[in-house]
Design a protein around this motif. Structure first.
Motif, PDB file in Angstrom:
ATOM      1  N   CYS A  98      48.611  32.313  38.928  1.00  0.00           N
ATOM      2  CA  CYS A  98      49.648  32.792  39.844  1.00  0.00           C
ATOM      3  C   CYS A  98      50.792  31.783  39.833  1.00  0.00           C
ATOM      4  N   CYS A 129      48.022  38.498  42.295  1.00  0.00           N
ATOM      5  CA  CYS A 129      47.225  37.340  42.682  1.00  0.00           C
ATOM      6  C   CYS A 129      46.272  37.747  43.809  1.00  0.00           C
ATOM      7  N   CYS A 153      47.419  35.274  47.151  1.00  0.00           N
ATOM      8  CA  CYS A 153      48.675  35.439  47.895  1.00  0.00           C
ATOM      9  C   CYS A 153      49.326  36.788  47.612  1.00  0.00           C
TER      10      CYS A 153
HETATM   11 ZN   LIG Z   1      49.039  33.482  44.309  1.00  0.00          ZN
END
Ligand SMILES: [Zn+2]
Lengths: 105, 133
Positions: free
Chosen positions: B103, B121, B124
């Motif tokens: 990420c 991701c 997040c």
């Molecule tokens: Zn992330």
């Protein structure tokens, strides 16, 4: 969806454990309800096969994602085979609470 | 120990776990295991209508190996039809060539399991992810 996070202790302020098969505890987060529970790792002192048995434990618990610092080759192979997502974080200073906050943001 | 089979590259896993016959006149007679690479072979040859060489190249196997996987897939499906068996899909010796991602926002590294279509991701939810070797 349940997520397992390897933890050095059994509460939300515990630090993240970088080990998978030999992690001290697993924090099991239910991403739908936000509820957490902690499970002691019975394989922590196993002389071998800790990774494999830990993957079996994850299957038993219905975990779809595992967050840890590293996965051994056997664990990687099995987790991939069982469609369990692996997530590697390299920051051992994080607490379990901080990791959960990242997921829920 | 049996020799470890070479893994075959597949583009996408099947979008189902299996097929079950209905209206059976005979009792349930078990199931056959259709491997992901066999599903992929049928898809490439009979749905995408590629020739065997093109399909073999896509899966990263030789043409004779592709022909063997394809033949095995067809025989299994024929057997399931004739013997009223369920078809269940299994991972087999397939691999996806896209394995580990990073990420770009939170630097988590992660895999994307075959049953998860989206490349975001898992931590997040960022879509800024890159493939790492
Ligand atoms: Zn992330």
């Amino acid at each position: 969806m349940k997520t397992a996070i390897t933890s050095t202790g059994n509460h939300l302020d515990s630090e993240f454990d970088l080990r998978f098969g030999r992690a001290g505890w697993f924090c099991i987060l239910d991403e739908d309800t936000g509820k957490t529970s902690f499970i002691r790792n019975e394989q922590i002192n196993a002389s071998h096969g800790a990774g494999t048995r830990t993957v079996e434990k994850m299957m038993e618990l219905g975990v779809g994602k595992v967050i840890s610092g590293d996965f051994g080759p056997k664990a990687k192979e099995l987790l991939e085979k069982f469609n369990i997502q692996m997530i590697i974080l390299e920051d051992e200073q994080l607490t379990i609470k901080e990791i959960i906050k990242k997921i829920q943001n | 120990m049996p020799r470890r089979k070479r893994l075959r590259k597949i583009v996408a896993p099947p979008g189902f776990k299996g097929y079950r016959p209905f209206g059976n006149t005979s009792r349930n007679s078990g199931f056959i295991e259709l491997l992901y690479e066999e599903y992929e072979a049928i898809k490439l040859a009979d749905y995408d209508l590629l020739n065997h060489q093109e399909a073999a190249d896509l899966m990263g196997v030789s043409r004779p190996t592709f022909a063997r996987i394809y033949e095995s897939a067809r025989r299994k499906i024929a057997r399931a039809f004739v013997e009223t068996k369920e078809i269940r899909t299994f991972y087999g010796n397939a691999w996806m060539n896209e394995n580990w991602y990073r990420c770009l926002d939170c630097s988590a590294k992660f895999t994307i399991p075959l049953n998860l279509p989206e490349k975001t991701c898992p931590l997040c939810k960022s879509v800024h992810v890159e493939l790492i070797a």
